[in-house]
Motif scaffolding. Structure first.
Motif, PDB file in Angstrom:
ATOM      1  N   ASP A 193       1.660  12.623   5.628  1.00  0.00           N
ATOM      2  CA  ASP A 193       2.931  12.030   6.109  1.00  0.00           C
ATOM      3  C   ASP A 193       3.711  10.751   6.857  1.00  0.00           C
ATOM      4  OD1 ASP A 193       5.209  14.194   5.087  1.00  0.00           O
ATOM      5  OD2 ASP A 193       5.558  15.811   6.661  1.00  0.00           O
ATOM      6  N   VAL A 194       3.746  10.389   6.931  1.00  0.00           N
ATOM      7  CA  VAL A 194       4.670   9.671   7.683  1.00  0.00           C
ATOM      8  C   VAL A 194       5.696   8.560   6.535  1.00  0.00           C
ATOM      9  CG1 VAL A 194       3.415   6.988   8.862  1.00  0.00           C
ATOM     10  CG2 VAL A 194       2.289   9.248   8.275  1.00  0.00           C
ATOM     11  N   PRO A 195       6.570   8.088   7.338  1.00  0.00           N
ATOM     12  CA  PRO A 195       7.255   6.907   6.787  1.00  0.00           C
ATOM     13  C   PRO A 195       6.943   6.191   5.664  1.00  0.00           C
ATOM     14  CG  PRO A 195       8.461   7.904   8.604  1.00  0.00           C
ATOM     15  CD  PRO A 195       6.867   7.970   8.593  1.00  0.00           C
ATOM     16  N   ASP A 196       7.018   5.715   4.582  1.00  0.00           N
ATOM     17  CA  ASP A 196       7.115   4.628   3.949  1.00  0.00           C
ATOM     18  C   ASP A 196       7.893   3.030   4.736  1.00  0.00           C
ATOM     19  OD1 ASP A 196       6.033   5.421   1.630  1.00  0.00           O
ATOM     20  OD2 ASP A 196       7.516   6.102   0.230  1.00  0.00           O
ATOM     21  N   GLU A 197       8.449   2.963   5.782  1.00  0.00           N
ATOM     22  CA  GLU A 197       8.701   1.732   6.498  1.00  0.00           C
ATOM     23  C   GLU A 197       7.358   1.438   7.359  1.00  0.00           C
ATOM     24  OE1 GLU A 197      10.647   4.459   6.112  1.00  0.00           O
ATOM     25  OE2 GLU A 197      12.633   3.901   5.730  1.00  0.00           O
ATOM     26  N   VAL A 198       7.215   2.568   7.542  1.00  0.00           N
ATOM     27  CA  VAL A 198       5.419   2.834   9.226  1.00  0.00           C
ATOM     28  C   VAL A 198       4.380   1.480   7.605  1.00  0.00           C
ATOM     29  CG1 VAL A 198       3.857   3.806  10.212  1.00  0.00           C
ATOM     30  CG2 VAL A 198       5.945   4.424  10.168  1.00  0.00           C
ATOM     31  N   THR A 199       4.133   2.336   6.940  1.00  0.00           N
ATOM     32  CA  THR A 199       2.850   1.619   5.980  1.00  0.00           C
ATOM     33  C   THR A 199       3.305   0.660   4.468  1.00  0.00           C
ATOM     34  OG1 THR A 199       3.348   3.744   4.298  1.00  0.00           O
ATOM     35  CG2 THR A 199       1.788   4.027   6.866  1.00  0.00           C
ATOM     36  N   ALA A 200       5.061   0.325   4.782  1.00  0.00           N
ATOM     37  CA  ALA A 200       4.916  -0.791   3.810  1.00  0.00           C
ATOM     38  C   ALA A 200       5.022  -0.228   1.980  1.00  0.00           C
ATOM     39  CB  ALA A 200       4.911  -2.465   4.479  1.00  0.00           C
ATOM     40  N   GLY A 201       4.749   0.686   2.187  1.00  0.00           N
ATOM     41  CA  GLY A 201       3.989   1.375   0.852  1.00  0.00           C
ATOM     42  C   GLY A 201       3.321   1.948   0.002  1.00  0.00           C
ATOM     43  N   LEU A 202       1.906   1.655   1.402  1.00  0.00           N
ATOM     44  CA  LEU A 202       0.876   1.519   1.167  1.00  0.00           C
ATOM     45  C   LEU A 202       0.293   3.344   0.875  1.00  0.00           C
ATOM     46  CD1 LEU A 202      -1.057  -1.615   2.892  1.00  0.00           C
ATOM     47  CD2 LEU A 202      -0.077  -1.224   0.241  1.00  0.00           C
TER      48      LEU A 202
END
Ligand code: TXA
Ligand code: MG
Length: 340
Positions: free
Chosen positions: A104-113
């Motif tokens: 559960d991590v925002p997409d901004e952190v993972t660049a959508g990966l």
């Protein structure tokens, strides 16, 4: 915006902890390099990191924690693979980042990966800041994108002045190059970035690991990077850097032959007395700890001096030297001269 540099007193740590939990960006020390931190659970705060650094939006960030239990408490990953548990036992807290399937991590952190990178730093000040913020912290290195990573609070101030409210000064980073990054999200473990934890240390826990092609070689046109960060030109000073693969005497002779042209030398400490051009020593020969600790400071100095052409000693490509080689070969844009 005024940027304040704060010493890590208890009071100051509480101040930046509160600022982070409210969505501010803070420059923080770690044992590897300084980070530009934001609350990892706040997508909006995280998106400001990309703006402050000028970082491409498709390059994901590492989530920093101060206790292994936080991975589950904040639901950061889908599951912790067995291999990851073993690595955490062996090398956390420390300069190792582990990539796992994302929770559960925002997409901004993972660049959508669909994966997320997690690290538990050993620097006591980093741990105290995470504790005070009461949330995991997303943090890339605190440099302007494309510049050498910062290893002192002064480097962070140089790059981030006016863009962030606080920098915590925790002294000079001991490791000096960024953490080792390994992915355990696929079938086989793959080393994506060499750092303070060596391939042999990883293999002693995991058995055989693969080393991503881009760790030592230039990506071919059109080749996709296993880690988005590998496709960008990193650690690039303004000067043209050329690495020289040779023994001591041939290096000295080659560089001294350029005397008067303005060329400089990115050399070992032991070379300085024999060189007739401007010398930028980056550590003792065969002492990879001293080399990695000083490398980025020296690259920044080369930038400040506006040097134009610098001949660098080419480190080994294996073991502890791999991390230094990986940074230098990128700074050199893969330009190497081999003297027979
Ligand atoms: O030592 C460090 O790791 C420092 C300190 C501040 O902790 N941080 C750091 O972050 O070096 P950064 O953003 O400069 O480098 C993170 C690297 C990038 O190359 C990025 O592409 C890669 O890790 N990365 C992050 N998440 C990833 C993911 N899910 N899959 C593949 N690569 C990932
Ligand atoms: Mg970076």
């Amino acid at each position: 915006m005024e940027t304040k540099v704060l010493l890590p007193t208890q009071e100051n740590i509480e101040t930046v902890g509160q600022a982070l939990s409210r969505g501010a960006l803070v420059g923080i020390p770690t044992e590897t390099v300084y980070g530009l931190a934001a609350n990892a659970l706040d997508g909006e705060a995280v998106s400001r990191i990309f703006k402050a650094k000028g970082r491409p939006a498709d390059n994901p960030l590492i989530v920093h924690i101060s206790d292994i239990s936080q991975i589950e408490r904040f639901g950061l990953v889908r599951e912790i693979p067995d291999g990851a548990k073993k690595l955490m036992d062996a090398y956390w807290p420390g300069p190792l980042t582990i990539i796992m399937k994302k929770g559960d991590v925002p997409d901004e952190v993972t660049a959508g990966l669909d994966t997320v990178a997690v690290r538990f730093p050993s620097h006591p000040v980093t741990q105290k800041i995470i504790d005070a913020a009461e949330c995991p912290l997303a943090a890339p290195s605190a440099n302007t994108s494309g510049k050498p990573s910062p290893t002192t609070a002064y480097h962070v101030l140089h790059d981030m002045k006016g863009r962030i409210p606080y920098i915590v000064d925790g002294g000079m980073c001991e490791v000096g190059v960024e953490s080792t990054v390994i992915t355990l999200a696929g079938e086989t473990p793959v080393l994506l970035r060499p750092g303070g934890i060596t391939p042999a240390q990883l293999e002693s826990v995991l058995g055989h690991i693969e080393i991503a092609d881009a760790v030592l070689n230039k990506l071919r046109d059109g080749e996709t990077a296993a880690s988005p960060g590998m496709k960008y030109k990193h650690y690039a000073p303004g000067a043209r850097i050329v690495l020289i693969k040779s023994d001591d005497d041939k290096y000295i002779e080659y560089v001294n032959a350029q005397k008067g042209t303005g060329a400089a030398a990115l050399c070992y400490d032991e070379d300085v007395g024999r060189l007739e051009v401007k010398a930028y020593p980056y550590g003792k020969k065969n002492d990879y700890d001293s080399q990695s600790m000083r490398l980025f400071t020296v690259l920044r100095k080369i930038d400040e001096d506006a040097a134009t052409l610098v001949y660098g000693r080419c480190p080994d490509t294996t073991g502890k030297a791999m991390a230094v080689y990986n940074r230098l070969i990128r700074a050199a844009g893969f330009e190497v001269i081999e003297l027979a």
